[in-house]
Design an enzyme around this catalytic site. Structure first.
Site, PDB file in Angstrom:
ATOM      1  N   GLU A 174      -4.340   1.086  11.247  1.00  0.00           N
ATOM      2  CA  GLU A 174      -5.673   1.704  11.297  1.00  0.00           C
ATOM      3  C   GLU A 174      -6.512   1.221  12.475  1.00  0.00           C
ATOM      4  OE1 GLU A 174      -9.106   2.976   8.054  1.00  0.00           O
ATOM      5  OE2 GLU A 174      -7.339   1.884   7.375  1.00  0.00           O
ATOM      6  N   HIS A 198       0.801  -1.228   0.000  1.00  0.00           N
ATOM      7  CA  HIS A 198       0.000   0.000   0.000  1.00  0.00           C
ATOM      8  C   HIS A 198       0.833   1.276   0.000  1.00  0.00           C
ATOM      9  CE1 HIS A 198      -2.624   3.170   1.689  1.00  0.00           C
ATOM     10  NE2 HIS A 198      -3.578   2.537   1.050  1.00  0.00           N
ATOM     11  N   GLU A 207      -4.162  -3.588   9.746  1.00  0.00           N
ATOM     12  CA  GLU A 207      -4.360  -2.659   8.633  1.00  0.00           C
ATOM     13  C   GLU A 207      -3.247  -1.615   8.537  1.00  0.00           C
ATOM     14  OE1 GLU A 207      -8.324  -1.390   7.577  1.00  0.00           O
ATOM     15  OE2 GLU A 207      -9.155  -2.570   9.230  1.00  0.00           O
ATOM     16  N   HIS A 251      -0.932   1.078   7.032  1.00  0.00           N
ATOM     17  CA  HIS A 251      -1.039   2.001   5.898  1.00  0.00           C
ATOM     18  C   HIS A 251       0.244   2.814   5.779  1.00  0.00           C
ATOM     19  CE1 HIS A 251      -5.064   1.033   4.585  1.00  0.00           C
ATOM     20  NE2 HIS A 251      -5.471   1.029   5.836  1.00  0.00           N
TER      21      HIS A 251
END
EC number: 4.2.99.-
Length: 295
Positions: free
Chosen positions: A281, A225, A264, A266
């Site tokens: 996250e 990502h 999660e 990022h």
């Protein structure tokens, strides 16, 4: 491997974007709560309410004026916060344009992407705005960085390409070799650009003349990502696999599992202490020690 986690918000708040500020702290966007957070390397936390819970602060960067600048994707604004917490904002003229990526340019301005409008914006600290329409449609222009050539480079997620824009607005588009690679994060190395291909499980290296090399990650379904350049290669988040990975200059990949499941990961940044700081996250930040970040 020493990886520790610091709680910065409740699990529904974020964080999403992270950068190192000029004050030696980490600055984060709490994307689901409409707040900005400041985290010192010793764990001191402060948060600042933007007054718009649904504004979705997304990516954040240190500006040329000693403040932090960030995109507000949902309400089409560029935000600014000083290191002592003073907030201001700049509304963009087109509703729904969806600002997302942002970086400090070589010309003393902030450059940002408009995901839903196929445009790149340029905003000076004084508030002067220019927008440049890209020669693509529905490309979902994503992140942006200043390249080693003094131009701005950005990813075109749905156009399967990387773009380059000079400070006077000249645009060039370079397609990626792998179909449906879906590039997202981009970072600048000393002599080239690196971007992650979330749809292909790869990392691409783009020279300033547009030549592309691609490096497959061990887990092609890892959904890379975000990416940041380090001293030896790049660090990236594997959002779909709950890992952080290091890609060395010779193409060697080393992966590190994160302690919390489904965290999660990022944004990520090299902190002022040399550690790698990763926004999770689920309301946390992961820290890989400088000894780990050297490998």
């Amino acid at each position: 491997m020493d990886i520790r986690e610091i709680t910065v918000a409740d699990e529904d708040a974020g964080p999403y974007g992270i950068t190192t500020g000029p004050d030696g702290a980490l600055w984060l966007t709490l994307v689901h709560a409409g707040r900005i957070a400041r985290l010192s390397t010793t764990g001191e936390l402060r948060t600042y309410d933007l007054g718009a819970p649904a504004c979705r602060p997304s990516l954040i960067t240190a500006g040329p004026d000693g403040a932090l600048w960030f995109t507000r994707t949902q309400d089409d604004r560029i935000g600014r916060i000083t290191t002592d917490g003073e907030l201001s904002e700049f509304a963009l003229p087109a509703p729904g344009c969806g600002p997302y990526g942002i970086t400090a340019g070589p010309d003393g301005a902030l450059w940002f992407t408009e995901m839903n409008a196929d445009r790149i914006g340029r905003l000076t600290p004084a508030g002067d705005l220019r927008e440049f329409t890209l020669p693509v449609s529905q490309a979902f222009v994503s992140t942006i960085t200043t390249g080693p050539d003094g131009a701005l480079w950005f990813t075109l997620n749905q156009a399967n390409a990387v773009g380059r824009i000079t400070t006077d607005g000249t645009v060039t588009v370079h397609g990626l070799p792998t179909p449906a690679a879906a590039p997202v994060g981009i970072t600048a190395g000393s002599d080239a650009l690196w971007c992650v291909e979330i749809g292909a499980g790869q990392v691409a290296r783009i020279t300033t003349d547009g030549s592309v090399s691609e490096f497959a990650l061990p887990d092609r379904a890892c959904r890379p990502h975000a990416i940041v350049a380090g001293d030896d290669g790049c660090w990236l988040t594997e959002w779909g696999a709950n890992r952080v990975a290091h890609l060395s200059a010779d193409g060697t990949v080393t992966e590190h599992e994160l302690p919390s499941p489904k965290s999660e990961p990022h944004g990520l940044t090299i902190g002022p202490d040399g550690d790698l700081w990763v926004a999770l996250e689920i309301g946390k930040v992961a820290v890989l020690t400088s000894a780990a970040a050297a490998r």
